[in-house]
Scaffold this motif. Structure first.
Motif, mmCIF file in Angstrom:
data_model
loop_
_atom_site.group_PDB
_atom_site.id
_atom_site.type_symbol
_atom_site.label_atom_id
_atom_site.label_comp_id
_atom_site.label_asym_id
_atom_site.label_seq_id
_atom_site.Cartn_x
_atom_site.Cartn_y
_atom_site.Cartn_z
ATOM 1 N N PRO A 15 0.838 -1.200 0.000
ATOM 2 C CA PRO A 15 0.000 0.000 0.000
ATOM 3 C C PRO A 15 0.876 1.255 0.000
ATOM 4 N N ALA A 16 0.369 2.300 -0.651
ATOM 5 C CA ALA A 16 1.127 3.558 -0.749
ATOM 6 C C ALA A 16 1.461 4.066 0.645
ATOM 7 N N ARG A 17 2.713 4.485 0.783
ATOM 8 C CA ARG A 17 3.172 5.039 2.056
ATOM 9 C C ARG A 17 2.943 6.543 2.073
ATOM 10 N N ALA A 18 2.943 7.123 3.246
ATOM 11 C CA ALA A 18 2.812 8.567 3.382
ATOM 12 C C ALA A 18 4.177 9.199 3.149
ATOM 13 N N LEU A 19 4.474 9.508 1.894
ATOM 14 C CA LEU A 19 5.749 10.105 1.534
ATOM 15 C C LEU A 19 5.650 11.619 1.585
ATOM 16 N N GLY A 20 6.746 12.258 1.864
ATOM 17 C CA GLY A 20 6.799 13.709 1.818
ATOM 18 C C GLY A 20 6.422 14.383 3.116
ATOM 19 N N VAL A 29 1.265 14.031 -5.101
ATOM 20 C CA VAL A 29 0.495 13.496 -6.211
ATOM 21 C C VAL A 29 0.942 12.058 -6.414
ATOM 22 N N VAL A 30 -0.028 11.150 -6.466
ATOM 23 C CA VAL A 30 0.263 9.732 -6.662
ATOM 24 C C VAL A 30 -0.510 9.252 -7.880
ATOM 25 N N PHE A 31 0.213 8.666 -8.825
ATOM 26 C CA PHE A 31 -0.424 8.015 -9.958
ATOM 27 C C PHE A 31 -0.247 6.518 -9.790
ATOM 28 N N SER A 32 -1.338 5.780 -9.969
ATOM 29 C CA SER A 32 -1.302 4.326 -9.899
ATOM 30 C C SER A 32 -1.904 3.780 -11.183
ATOM 31 N N GLY A 33 -1.127 2.974 -11.896
ATOM 32 C CA GLY A 33 -1.619 2.360 -13.125
ATOM 33 C C GLY A 33 -1.916 0.890 -12.891
ATOM 34 N N GLN A 34 -3.065 0.439 -13.402
ATOM 35 C CA GLN A 34 -3.484 -0.948 -13.231
ATOM 36 C C GLN A 34 -3.641 -1.649 -14.568
ATOM 37 N N VAL A 35 -3.578 -2.974 -14.528
ATOM 38 C CA VAL A 35 -3.849 -3.791 -15.711
ATOM 39 C C VAL A 35 -5.339 -3.688 -15.991
ATOM 40 N N ARG A 36 -5.659 -3.317 -17.215
ATOM 41 C CA ARG A 36 -7.078 -3.222 -17.579
ATOM 42 C C ARG A 36 -7.409 -4.276 -18.625
ATOM 43 N N ASP A 37 -8.651 -4.697 -18.588
ATOM 44 C CA ASP A 37 -9.143 -5.657 -19.566
ATOM 45 C C ASP A 37 -9.720 -4.861 -20.720
ATOM 46 N N GLU A 38 -8.984 -4.815 -21.808
ATOM 47 C CA GLU A 38 -9.418 -4.050 -22.965
ATOM 48 C C GLU A 38 -10.480 -4.825 -23.734
ATOM 49 N N GLN A 39 -11.742 -4.464 -23.512
ATOM 50 C CA GLN A 39 -12.890 -5.032 -24.211
ATOM 51 C C GLN A 39 -12.973 -6.549 -24.090
ATOM 52 N N GLY A 40 -12.670 -7.056 -22.909
ATOM 53 C CA GLY A 40 -12.790 -8.483 -22.659
ATOM 54 C C GLY A 40 -11.726 -9.339 -23.326
ATOM 55 N N ILE A 89 0.367 -1.935 -11.800
ATOM 56 C CA ILE A 89 1.585 -2.095 -12.595
ATOM 57 C C ILE A 89 2.650 -1.105 -12.161
ATOM 58 N N VAL A 90 2.235 0.139 -11.955
ATOM 59 C CA VAL A 90 3.179 1.216 -11.693
ATOM 60 C C VAL A 90 2.576 2.193 -10.691
ATOM 61 N N ARG A 91 3.459 2.752 -9.867
ATOM 62 C CA ARG A 91 3.057 3.828 -8.964
ATOM 63 C C ARG A 91 4.136 4.903 -9.003
ATOM 64 N N VAL A 92 3.711 6.121 -9.291
ATOM 65 C CA VAL A 92 4.607 7.274 -9.302
ATOM 66 C C VAL A 92 4.097 8.251 -8.257
ATOM 67 N N THR A 93 4.981 8.646 -7.346
ATOM 68 C CA THR A 93 4.639 9.613 -6.302
ATOM 69 C C THR A 93 5.585 10.799 -6.434
ATOM 70 N N VAL A 94 5.008 11.988 -6.394
ATOM 71 C CA VAL A 94 5.804 13.219 -6.432
ATOM 72 C C VAL A 94 5.330 14.110 -5.292
ATOM 73 N N CYS A 95 6.275 14.565 -4.477
ATOM 74 C CA CYS A 95 5.988 15.496 -3.393
ATOM 75 C C CYS A 95 6.681 16.820 -3.693
ATOM 76 N N ALA A 96 5.960 17.909 -3.447
ATOM 77 C CA ALA A 96 6.491 19.244 -3.701
ATOM 78 C C ALA A 96 5.826 20.224 -2.752
#
Length: 148
Positions: A15-20, A29-40, A89-96
């Motif tokens: 699980p995403a940690r409390a960064l920053g 800002v946290v982006f989380s990308g997931q595997v999607r089922d493209e039209q079955g 699949i991917v998680r990008v976190t940016v703190c500013a």
């Protein structure tokens, strides 16, 4: 200079940690990308990487973001191996200090990551694995950050 953390994981992401929470960041800002089922059609996804090279490429794009925006922390975590529909699949976190820098840096990181980091993807569809070609949309998204 802000902190950079990059990682390649073969297991589900924690699980995403409390960064920053250093007192200097007013935005996360946290982006989380997931595997999607493209039209079955997607049963599973398999991602391969080149150890060492992939992490170095992730660090390079994080450094490029540091040079463009006043950010305090960048974390990029990417999964490899077999993933099921719905898996992260991917998680990008940016703190500013401010939200605009965090939003823009996060968008830059995802756009460039998708087109420039050495990761290869296969999809399981109809019981058969197929390599996924790079998408023109991803290249265009990354190119917008290089425009003068």
């Amino acid at each position: 200079m802000s902190a950079i953390r990059v990682a390649i994981e073969t297991c589900p992401l924690a699980p995403a940690r409390a960064l920053g929470d250093d007192g200097a960041s007013g935005a996360r800002v946290v982006f989380s990308g997931q595997v999607r089922d493209e039209q079955g059609k997607v049963q599973a996804l398999f991602l391969e990487h080149y150890p060492g090279m992939t992490e170095a490429a992730m660090e390079n794009i994080a450094r490029a973001a540091q040079q463009r925006w006043p950010v305090n922390l960048i974390e990029i975590i990417h999964r490899v191996g077999e993933l099921a529909v719905g898996d992260e699949i991917v998680r990008v976190t940016v703190c500013a200090a401010h939200r605009q820098a965090a939003f823009e840096a996060c968008a830059f990181l995802m756009d460039v990551l998708k087109s420039e980091v050495p990761l290869w993807k296969k999809v399981l569809s109809g019981g058969v694995w197929h390599w996924v070609e790079a998408r023109d949309d991803d290249a265009r998204a990354a190119a917008r950050w290089r425009a003068p």
